[in-house]
Design a protein around this motif. Structure first.
Motif, PDB file in Angstrom:
ATOM      1  N   LEU A 239      20.936 -37.201 -18.940  1.00  0.00           N
ATOM      2  CA  LEU A 239      20.725 -37.830 -20.238  1.00  0.00           C
ATOM      3  C   LEU A 239      20.937 -36.865 -21.397  1.00  0.00           C
ATOM      4  N   SER A 240      21.399 -37.411 -22.512  1.00  0.00           N
ATOM      5  CA  SER A 240      21.500 -36.639 -23.746  1.00  0.00           C
ATOM      6  C   SER A 240      20.120 -36.583 -24.396  1.00  0.00           C
ATOM      7  N   GLU A 241      19.983 -35.788 -25.434  1.00  0.00           N
ATOM      8  CA  GLU A 241      18.702 -35.691 -26.135  1.00  0.00           C
ATOM      9  C   GLU A 241      18.311 -37.039 -26.725  1.00  0.00           C
ATOM     10  N   GLU A 242      19.285 -37.753 -27.270  1.00  0.00           N
ATOM     11  CA  GLU A 242      18.999 -39.079 -27.836  1.00  0.00           C
ATOM     12  C   GLU A 242      18.534 -40.049 -26.760  1.00  0.00           C
ATOM     13  N   GLN A 243      19.176 -40.002 -25.599  1.00  0.00           N
ATOM     14  CA  GLN A 243      18.781 -40.876 -24.499  1.00  0.00           C
ATOM     15  C   GLN A 243      17.396 -40.526 -23.972  1.00  0.00           C
ATOM     16  N   ARG A 244      17.058 -39.243 -23.962  1.00  0.00           N
ATOM     17  CA  ARG A 244      15.717 -38.841 -23.524  1.00  0.00           C
ATOM     18  C   ARG A 244      14.649 -39.400 -24.456  1.00  0.00           C
ATOM     19  N   MET A 245      14.918 -39.344 -25.756  1.00  0.00           N
ATOM     20  CA  MET A 245      13.967 -39.886 -26.717  1.00  0.00           C
ATOM     21  C   MET A 245      13.806 -41.391 -26.531  1.00  0.00           C
ATOM     22  N   MET A 246      14.921 -42.068 -26.294  1.00  0.00           N
ATOM     23  CA  MET A 246      14.885 -43.505 -26.056  1.00  0.00           C
ATOM     24  C   MET A 246      14.108 -43.818 -24.789  1.00  0.00           C
ATOM     25  N   ARG A 247      14.340 -43.028 -23.751  1.00  0.00           N
ATOM     26  CA  ARG A 247      13.641 -43.233 -22.482  1.00  0.00           C
ATOM     27  C   ARG A 247      12.134 -43.051 -22.654  1.00  0.00           C
ATOM     28  N   ASN A 248      11.734 -42.051 -23.419  1.00  0.00           N
ATOM     29  CA  ASN A 248      10.304 -41.823 -23.644  1.00  0.00           C
ATOM     30  C   ASN A 248       9.656 -43.007 -24.350  1.00  0.00           C
ATOM     31  N   SER A 249      10.374 -43.590 -25.302  1.00  0.00           N
ATOM     32  CA  SER A 249       9.861 -44.745 -26.025  1.00  0.00           C
ATOM     33  C   SER A 249       9.716 -45.948 -25.100  1.00  0.00           C
ATOM     34  N   ILE A 250      10.715 -46.168 -24.255  1.00  0.00           N
ATOM     35  CA  ILE A 250      10.670 -47.300 -23.316  1.00  0.00           C
ATOM     36  C   ILE A 250       9.590 -47.086 -22.270  1.00  0.00           C
ATOM     37  N   ARG A 251       9.464 -45.853 -21.772  1.00  0.00           N
ATOM     38  CA  ARG A 251       8.443 -45.559 -20.768  1.00  0.00           C
ATOM     39  C   ARG A 251       7.048 -45.797 -21.332  1.00  0.00           C
ATOM     40  N   ALA A 252       6.831 -45.453 -22.587  1.00  0.00           N
ATOM     41  CA  ALA A 252       5.531 -45.697 -23.209  1.00  0.00           C
ATOM     42  C   ALA A 252       5.263 -47.196 -23.298  1.00  0.00           C
ATOM     43  N   PHE A 253       6.287 -47.980 -23.666  1.00  0.00           N
ATOM     44  CA  PHE A 253       6.158 -49.436 -23.715  1.00  0.00           C
ATOM     45  C   PHE A 253       5.819 -50.007 -22.348  1.00  0.00           C
ATOM     46  N   VAL A 254       6.505 -49.524 -21.329  1.00  0.00           N
ATOM     47  CA  VAL A 254       6.259 -50.005 -19.969  1.00  0.00           C
ATOM     48  C   VAL A 254       4.851 -49.654 -19.504  1.00  0.00           C
ATOM     49  N   ASP A 255       4.429 -48.414 -19.740  1.00  0.00           N
ATOM     50  CA  ASP A 255       3.113 -47.966 -19.273  1.00  0.00           C
ATOM     51  C   ASP A 255       1.965 -48.634 -20.025  1.00  0.00           C
ATOM     52  N   LYS A 256       2.158 -48.862 -21.313  1.00  0.00           N
ATOM     53  CA  LYS A 256       1.060 -49.373 -22.140  1.00  0.00           C
ATOM     54  C   LYS A 256       1.024 -50.897 -22.246  1.00  0.00           C
TER      55      LYS A 256
END
Length: 414
Positions: free
Chosen positions: A9-26
């Motif tokens: 993943l690129s840095e932008e994709q990592r940031m996007m993944r972190n946002s989605i993972r937080a949505f999924v977890d919460k």
């Protein structure tokens, strides 16, 4: 395992993944655990997940695939397939049904971007973006033919039984489609029908854009699937359904022009499958390191440690092949189609084995509905036949490698 994910993943994709993972977890995982009984309600209207679609809307992943000029979420075209795969995996880690709903929006939107007339894009893309409940469906499968039609045999007997006939300024469509993702709830359908009987599926099949409220379109039933139950799979009937002439997206060559839907589609299917496997592994890894049996935590038992190692290896192998297939698409490699079929097929079998291990390592808890582990096995089982059965996928792989021999028609000679 996280290091292997991050490397692709690129840095932008990592940031996007972190946002989605937080949505999924919460939001997603708590919703699924809280509503586990609703999953088994046989009235599809009682299996709501609008709040999850609204959450996906807020973080911008619902409108992937829709052009930015119409309000879609912009994606780097050079990393588009990788982004779709990453998002699909993370959403499926929370719920594969939600991932099914969203990925159809992405894939169909990409198809519409490529083949729909401008006036239809201007009409429908804003509506899709504005309404979180707006779902799309891609209607191919019929009672008498599904993935077998994608064999290399471009012969009349493999053509669709749904027919469309041009009468004046209207296409009149009759037929039936079944096992359609989002079919029960969709507000807009792409429907495939035979327009040149006897020409072969690649030369006589057309596609049409059909709103749900079109007279003659009937949503016949919801197919009650074993897994992914927060996506309502449907069966649709067309009886003298009149579609405006300009709603024909591709006349006669629809199957050839739908490549933009199919090839990355297999990547997305494999990524969704991988998300299920990752969820099963994460929960199992936590369980075996905290649950005590025989006076020791489970992971101390060699049989348990061996199974966990096997799960991790299978997941990494799937990810490695997935990343290679993505690179092949991005570079236009000659073996891209073969790799896409391979990763779809390989993931379906390996992830099923991973979820089986997860259920067994949880012992009695693994088969209890309220515990929520067995659902991973149920969800994974669907992927053995999604986007072509395992056997059809294998044949397509060999056909791609040896087209002159494996691609020869095996039916009776005229």
């Amino acid at each position: 395992m996280q290091a292997m994910i991050e490397r692709a993943l690129s840095e932008e994709q990592r940031m996007m993944r972190n946002s989605i993972r937080a949505f999924v977890d919460k939001e997603v995982i708590p919703f699924i655990r809280r509503n586990w009984e609703k999953e088994w309600d046989m009235k599809p209207e009682n299996r709501p997940s609008l709040e999850l679609l609204e959450g996906a809307q807020k973080i911008g992943v619902r409108a992937l695939g829709i052009p930015e000029e119409f309000g879609g979420t912009p994606v780097d075209p050079n990393a588009e397939v990788q982004t779709f795969a990453m998002v699909a995996e993370e959403i499926s880690r929370g719920d594969s049904g939600l991932a099914d709903k969203l990925t159809q929006i992405w894939k169909i939107s990409k198809l519409l971007t490529h083949i729909a007339p401008r006036h239809l894009q201007e009409k429908w893309f804003p509506r899709i973006v504005e309404d979180p409940s707006f779902l799309l469906a891609h209607c191919l499968t019929e009672p008498r033919g599904a993935s077998d039609r994608w064999l290399p045999y471009d012969v009349p007997e493999a053509m669709m039984h749904t027919r469309a006939e041009l009468k004046g300024d209207k296409w009149i469509i009759n037929g039936r489609k079944q096992f359609i993702t989002n079919g029960y709830d969709a507000k807009l359908y792409i429907v495939y029908a035979t327009t040149r009987p006897g020409a072969g599926i690649t030369r006589g099949t057309s596609s049409f854009l059909v709103p749900r409220d079109t007279p003659g379109l009937t949503v016949q039933r919801c197919n009650e699937t074993l897994g992914g139950r927060y996506m309502n799979n449907g069966e649709i009937v067309f009886e003298d359904m009149a579609v405006p002439k300009d709603h024909c997206l591709a006349q006669d060559d629809a199957m050839k022009r739908a490549g933009v839907y199919f090839r990355p589609g297999k990547i997305i299917v494999a990524a969704k499958n991988l998300g299920i496997g990752m969820a099963a592994f994460e929960r199992t890894a936590d369980y075996v390191q905290n649950y005590v049996q025989g006076g020791r935590i489970l992971i101390k038992h060699q049989a348990v440690a061996s199974r966990l190692a096997d799960m991790a290896t299978k997941l990494n192998a799937v990810r490695a092949l997935l990343n290679e297939a993505i690179r092949a698409i991005d570079t236009g490699a000659h073996d891209a189609e073969v790799l896409c079929n391979q990763v779809k097929m390989f993931a379906s079998e390996e992830i099923f084995a991973v979820t089986k291990n997860a259920m067994e390592l949880h012992g009695g808890n693994g088969v209890m509905l309220d515990f929520g582990i067995e659902r991973y096995l149920r969800d994974a089982s669907l992927f053995l036949h999604r986007d072509a059965t395992v056997d059809i996928a294998r044949f397509k792989i060999v056909r791609g490698m040896f087209p002159r021999t494996a691609g020869a028609y095996a039916g009776p000679e005229n």
